[in-house]
Write a protein that holds these residues in place. Structure first.
Motif, mmCIF file in Angstrom:
data_model
loop_
_atom_site.group_PDB
_atom_site.id
_atom_site.type_symbol
_atom_site.label_atom_id
_atom_site.label_comp_id
_atom_site.label_asym_id
_atom_site.label_seq_id
_atom_site.Cartn_x
_atom_site.Cartn_y
_atom_site.Cartn_z
ATOM 1 N N LEU A 189 5.497 -12.866 5.243
ATOM 2 C CA LEU A 189 4.857 -12.745 3.935
ATOM 3 C C LEU A 189 5.822 -12.181 2.897
ATOM 4 O O LEU A 189 5.830 -12.589 1.736
ATOM 5 C CB LEU A 189 3.616 -11.853 4.047
ATOM 6 N N TRP B 12 -6.686 1.769 -5.815
ATOM 7 C CA TRP B 12 -7.092 0.563 -6.537
ATOM 8 C C TRP B 12 -7.006 0.782 -8.051
ATOM 9 O O TRP B 12 -6.481 -0.043 -8.791
ATOM 10 C CB TRP B 12 -8.507 0.129 -6.146
ATOM 11 N N VAL C 38 6.420 -6.298 -2.659
ATOM 12 C CA VAL C 38 5.529 -7.301 -3.246
ATOM 13 C C VAL C 38 4.885 -6.862 -4.554
ATOM 14 O O VAL C 38 4.249 -7.665 -5.230
ATOM 15 C CB VAL C 38 4.411 -7.720 -2.254
ATOM 16 N N LEU D 208 -10.812 -15.819 -1.745
ATOM 17 C CA LEU D 208 -10.289 -14.859 -0.771
ATOM 18 C C LEU D 208 -11.325 -14.466 0.272
ATOM 19 O O LEU D 208 -11.645 -13.295 0.436
ATOM 20 C CB LEU D 208 -9.768 -13.608 -1.477
ATOM 21 N N ARG E 57 0.345 -20.997 3.419
ATOM 22 C CA ARG E 57 -0.956 -21.091 2.779
ATOM 23 C C ARG E 57 -1.040 -22.333 1.902
ATOM 24 O O ARG E 57 -0.090 -22.653 1.201
ATOM 25 C CB ARG E 57 -1.147 -19.886 1.875
ATOM 26 N N ASN F 232 0.737 -13.175 -6.607
ATOM 27 C CA ASN F 232 -0.171 -13.026 -5.467
ATOM 28 C C ASN F 232 -0.176 -11.630 -4.867
ATOM 29 O O ASN F 232 -0.511 -11.443 -3.705
ATOM 30 C CB ASN F 232 0.170 -14.022 -4.338
ATOM 31 N N ILE G 232 -3.359 -7.044 0.538
ATOM 32 C CA ILE G 232 -4.524 -6.900 1.420
ATOM 33 C C ILE G 232 -4.145 -7.321 2.842
ATOM 34 O O ILE G 232 -4.420 -6.628 3.818
ATOM 35 C CB ILE G 232 -5.699 -7.759 0.894
ATOM 36 N N ILE G 233 -3.454 -8.471 2.936
ATOM 37 C CA ILE G 233 -3.054 -8.967 4.246
ATOM 38 C C ILE G 233 -2.045 -8.018 4.902
ATOM 39 O O ILE G 233 -2.148 -7.686 6.080
ATOM 40 C CB ILE G 233 -2.475 -10.389 4.111
ATOM 41 N N LEU G 234 -1.076 -7.562 4.113
ATOM 42 C CA LEU G 234 -0.028 -6.694 4.667
ATOM 43 C C LEU G 234 -0.614 -5.373 5.169
ATOM 44 O O LEU G 234 -0.238 -4.900 6.246
ATOM 45 C CB LEU G 234 1.037 -6.411 3.604
ATOM 46 N N LEU H 48 -5.026 -14.986 10.738
ATOM 47 C CA LEU H 48 -4.391 -14.826 9.432
ATOM 48 C C LEU H 48 -2.877 -15.029 9.579
ATOM 49 O O LEU H 48 -2.241 -15.675 8.738
ATOM 50 C CB LEU H 48 -4.700 -13.432 8.901
ATOM 51 N N LEU I 180 -6.747 -10.914 12.373
ATOM 52 C CA LEU I 180 -5.331 -10.761 12.043
ATOM 53 C C LEU I 180 -4.503 -11.879 12.680
ATOM 54 O O LEU I 180 -3.589 -12.435 12.068
ATOM 55 C CB LEU I 180 -4.819 -9.408 12.535
ATOM 56 N N LEU J 65 6.150 -2.034 2.631
ATOM 57 C CA LEU J 65 5.292 -3.107 2.119
ATOM 58 C C LEU J 65 5.239 -3.174 0.596
ATOM 59 O O LEU J 65 5.669 -4.145 -0.010
ATOM 60 C CB LEU J 65 3.863 -2.943 2.664
ATOM 61 N N VAL K 121 -2.507 -17.890 -6.155
ATOM 62 C CA VAL K 121 -3.873 -17.803 -5.681
ATOM 63 C C VAL K 121 -4.714 -17.192 -6.788
ATOM 64 O O VAL K 121 -4.273 -16.296 -7.491
ATOM 65 C CB VAL K 121 -3.923 -16.927 -4.411
ATOM 66 N N LEU L 35 -6.237 -1.894 2.858
ATOM 67 C CA LEU L 35 -7.001 -2.056 4.096
ATOM 68 C C LEU L 35 -6.436 -1.199 5.215
ATOM 69 O O LEU L 35 -6.997 -1.156 6.299
ATOM 70 C CB LEU L 35 -7.049 -3.524 4.522
ATOM 71 N N LEU M 34 3.824 -11.434 10.843
ATOM 72 C CA LEU M 34 3.076 -11.688 9.611
ATOM 73 C C LEU M 34 3.731 -11.002 8.413
ATOM 74 O O LEU M 34 3.949 -11.615 7.358
ATOM 75 C CB LEU M 34 1.640 -11.182 9.795
ATOM 76 N N MET M 35 4.074 -9.716 8.580
ATOM 77 C CA MET M 35 4.672 -8.970 7.472
ATOM 78 C C MET M 35 6.002 -9.584 7.049
ATOM 79 O O MET M 35 6.247 -9.789 5.857
ATOM 80 C CB MET M 35 4.934 -7.523 7.902
ATOM 81 N N ALA N 5 1.476 -8.703 13.961
ATOM 82 C CA ALA N 5 1.467 -8.036 12.664
ATOM 83 C C ALA N 5 2.872 -8.021 12.060
ATOM 84 O O ALA N 5 3.040 -8.250 10.860
ATOM 85 C CB ALA N 5 0.923 -6.616 12.813
ATOM 86 N N LEU O 251 -5.828 -3.102 -2.963
ATOM 87 C CA LEU O 251 -6.903 -2.808 -2.024
ATOM 88 C C LEU O 251 -6.253 -2.443 -0.700
ATOM 89 O O LEU O 251 -5.660 -3.286 -0.035
ATOM 90 C CB LEU O 251 -7.816 -4.021 -1.860
ATOM 91 N N GLU P 63 -2.193 -9.207 -5.250
ATOM 92 C CA GLU P 63 -3.522 -8.750 -4.860
ATOM 93 C C GLU P 63 -3.879 -9.163 -3.430
ATOM 94 O O GLU P 63 -4.273 -8.334 -2.620
ATOM 95 C CB GLU P 63 -4.553 -9.304 -5.845
ATOM 96 N N ILE P 64 -3.700 -10.456 -3.120
ATOM 97 C CA ILE P 64 -4.075 -10.908 -1.773
ATOM 98 C C ILE P 64 -3.009 -10.525 -0.759
ATOM 99 O O ILE P 64 -3.297 -10.130 0.363
ATOM 100 C CB ILE P 64 -4.369 -12.430 -1.748
ATOM 101 N N ASN P 65 -1.724 -10.610 -1.142
ATOM 102 C CA ASN P 65 -0.668 -10.309 -0.184
ATOM 103 C C ASN P 65 -0.761 -8.883 0.331
ATOM 104 O O ASN P 65 -0.591 -8.635 1.526
ATOM 105 C CB ASN P 65 0.709 -10.526 -0.824
ATOM 106 N N MET Q 279 -3.613 -4.860 6.154
ATOM 107 C CA MET Q 279 -4.409 -5.129 7.349
ATOM 108 C C MET Q 279 -3.496 -5.156 8.580
ATOM 109 O O MET Q 279 -3.807 -4.586 9.627
ATOM 110 C CB MET Q 279 -5.140 -6.465 7.200
ATOM 111 N N ALA Q 280 -2.333 -5.791 8.426
ATOM 112 C CA ALA Q 280 -1.364 -5.847 9.528
ATOM 113 C C ALA Q 280 -0.856 -4.439 9.846
ATOM 114 O O ALA Q 280 -0.736 -4.070 11.013
ATOM 115 C CB ALA Q 280 -0.208 -6.769 9.160
ATOM 116 N N LEU Q 281 -0.577 -3.648 8.812
ATOM 117 C CA LEU Q 281 -0.085 -2.285 9.035
ATOM 118 C C LEU Q 281 -1.093 -1.479 9.840
ATOM 119 O O LEU Q 281 -0.726 -0.746 10.767
ATOM 120 C CB LEU Q 281 0.192 -1.595 7.690
#
Lengths: 345, 292
Positions: free
Chosen positions: A309, B29, B87, A59, A270, B92, B98-100, A262, A259, B83, A343, B37, A305-306, A302, B35, B94-96, B102-104
């Motif tokens: 995902l 956490w 999920v 990651l 992915r 996934n 984090i990405i979501l 990503l 972002l 969000l 992952v 972000l 992306l949301m 963003a 996590l 944990e990583i999803n 970050m976008a928010l």
């Protein structure tokens, strides 16, 4: 089996890149070609990132630091030693590898969210060191410039010299071809890696690290290998960016860039070979449709992306793969690996 | 001697700031393994909530903290509705997430920039003046932050250790599936955690911005520091985060004094990497048991 898939993938790649190379004939305008150049470079970065995050499941989100290392290598060598980007490109790749190995080494014993934090922090340290670099390094008349150009970035460090090599009308085409070549080489290397025993090892690490280690896979070695490869080609992309855009600044290390890239990876899919390219095309379309609403551009990325995902976590490439399984195995290989796992966490 | 005192006082102030930044992050956490972000956006919305209540609606200055709490809880609600609930407890996660998040955070910063404007404003919720200790001193605001942190941490420990909700949160954090099988409404518990974390983050946002000003990306620097602090302390351990906050603040202040201001953050990162090489799960973290 693997050899067949490798051959199919390489053939498809050659066809795809031959098709993309015809773009200047269809749309010779310099705006379109300029955008296409930029997006080809981004696709090259995302392809390597995909190798680390999507295929090996590490990651790392500090990938832009490798890009910046390459870009600054070209810019600084051009500025202080007047070295042409043609000669400094390999150094850009090596700079990317060096930063990447440092990052990979620092995160060797860490897992999951710990890797995210350390890689992000590393990129941010680089950003802050560049932005706060205001000490006078060279004087031009009365203006004072710092070593790295600080927040303003660097410019006028020379370019690939296409104005001398080809007719000035074809400069945009030549730059596009160079960026495309960078993307093509990176993608071919990625395909070969994914289809080689190395690729198997990466996927095994991603899907279950403990079992992979128990089967005799040296996890630390493979992690450093994937970081080194990704670092080299990301640094190369950074060098091509600096040479074609003729300017390089710390903005590439800011969060919106992260972002944006990503989004490309997630939208494309992915861990799929063709994910980055499909994602780049999709994001280029989003980018174009928000040209008049520039202040909402990042929000648009963003939101895309949301939505992807949450509702299509396998990305465009994965979706395409699902269709293809019904009608032809050829397109199936086009979308990359089918046996995806979770992952590594 | 004077130098030593100044260093210790600066480290105390900085440590208080860092502690305030990291409580909410550590809470989320520790309880649902996420996590966040968007934590920086939580802090920013909290700070703007205080501005809105005091500057725009004319409430007295101390009401600012309520505006911050409301803003933070709104962020918690939004994060859960759009969000987390989609999920959580899926592959996934944990990583999803984090990405979501970050976008928010990008969306929130864009919204503030475009609707309120990128200008900076003074945080109305602050205390002027300081206690003088032979030349240097402690600002009242620092004491306010330390007090606020103490209240938040004590309150959180009470909630997590003593209440019904706390028991449910602990159950979910240990094993979501088993918790659901025992009749715990998973999504409701997660929503409550998000609201609780939003409350804490919003209040921290108000406390923190008294030292800077309020601007759209005001939460980013605290986010980065909070991430590092939580990682060193061991993700999810609130006592760990607290000790790490004051420890790293001391390291940063000493390095800034010896090498210059700009080396503070790089030195922080280097010390974090070394701390993690020796203890990959943080100073107070436990090795997560992963089933294969």
């Amino acid at each position: 089996m693997s050899r067949d898939r490798l051959q199919t993938d390489v053939l498809i790649a050659i066809a795809v890149f031959a098709g993309l190379a015809l773009l200047p004939l269809v749309a010779p305008g310099s705006y379109v070609l300029g955008q296409a150049t930029l997006f080809a470079i981004w696709a090259a970065v995302v392809t390597q990132w995909n190798l680390v995050l999507g295929v090996a499941g590490i990651l790392s989100i500090g990938q832009m630091a490798l890009f910046a290392a390459g870009g600054y290598a070209v810019a600084l060598l051009g500025l202080y030693f007047s070295i042409s980007p043609w000669w400094s490109l390999p150094i850009a790749g090596l700079a990317g590898t060096a930063v990447s190995l440092l990052m990979g080494g620092a995160t060797l014993r860490l897992r999951g969210a710990y890797v995210v934090v350390v890689t992000l922090a590393a990129a941010m340290v680089m950003y802050q060191l560049i932005v706060t670099d205001v000490a006078c390094f060279r004087k031009v008349e009365i203006a004072c410039y710092s070593l790295t150009g600080g927040a303003r970035g660097l410019s006028r460090f020379g370019d690939f010299g296409f104005t001398r090599l080809v007719d000035y009308k074809h400069v945009a085409t030549a730059e596009y071809m160079l960026a495309l070549a960078c993307l093509a080489v990176g993608t071919l290397v990625a395909i070969v890696i994914v289809r080689s025993p190395y690729g198997r090892a990466f996927q095994a690490m991603r899907d279950n690290e403990v079992c992979a280690a128990a089967r005799g896979i040296d996890v630390a070695k493979y992690q450093l290998v994937v970081f080194a490869v990704a670092g080299f080609f990301t640094g190369l992309a950074g060098g091509v960016y600096a040479g074609t855009m003729k300017t390089f600044g710390p903005q590439v290390l800011e969060l919106p860039t992260l972002l944006f890239l990503l989004s490309m990876m997630i939208v494309g899919g992915r861990g799929r070979i063709w994910g980055p390219i499909l994602g780049t095309i999709a994001l280029a379309i989003v980018d174009e449709s928000f040209r008049d609403l520039a202040q909402w551009r990042n929000t648009a990325f963003a939101v895309v992306l949301m939505v992807m995902l949450v509702f299509v976590p396998e990305g465009l490439a994965g979706r395409l793969g699902r269709f293809s399984r019904v009608w032809t195995p050829l397109v199936d290989s086009l979308t990359g690996m089918r046996d995806r796992g979770s992952v590594r966490s | 001697m004077d130098v030593l005192r100044d260093i210790l006082l600066s480290a105390l102030t900085l440590g208080a700031l860092y502690a305030a930044s990291s409580v909410a992050l550590s809470l989320i956490w520790g309880s649902i393994g996420m996590l966040n972000l968007a934590h920086g956006a939580y802090l920013a919305v909290g700070a703007y909530g205080s501005l809105l209540l005091v500057n725009a609606l004319g409430f007295p200055w101390w009401a600012g903290i309520l505006g911050g709490v409301a803003g933070g809880m709104l962020m918690g609600l939004v994060t859960h509705l759009f969000l987390v609930r989609w999920v959580f407890a899926k592959p996934n996660f944990e990583i999803n997430i984090i990405i979501l998040t970050m976008a928010l955070s990008t969306i929130v910063i864009d919204l503030i920039n475009n609707l309120i404007g990128p200008t900076s404003a003074r945080q109305p919720f602050n205390l002027d003046g300081r206690i003088d200790i032979g030349g240097s001193g402690i600002a009242y605001q620092t004491l306010l932050i330390i007090g606020g942190c103490a209240v938040m941490i004590f309150g959180l420990q009470l909630v997590i250790k003593k209440t019904e909700l706390g028991r449910a949160i602990r159950a979910v954090s240990q094993e979501p599936t088993a918790a659901r099988l025992n009749g715990i409404p998973l999504q409701l518990v997660v929503l409550k955690v998000m609201l609780l974390a939003g409350l804490v983050a919003g209040a921290s946002g108000v406390l923190l911005t008294a030292f800077t000003t309020v601007y759209p990306t005001v939460g980013f620097d605290p986010l980065l520091k909070a991430l590092i602090i939580c990682v060193v302390g061991g993700l999810g351990s609130i006592p760990g985060a607290l000790s790490a906050a004051f420890l790293l603040a001391l390291v940063e202040v000493v390095v800034q004094y010896v090498l210059g201001t700009k080396w503070g953050f790089p030195a922080l990162l280097v010390s974090v990497v070394f701390a993690l090489i020796i203890r990959p799960d943080g100073l107070f973290g436990n090795r997560l048991q992963v089933r294969n």
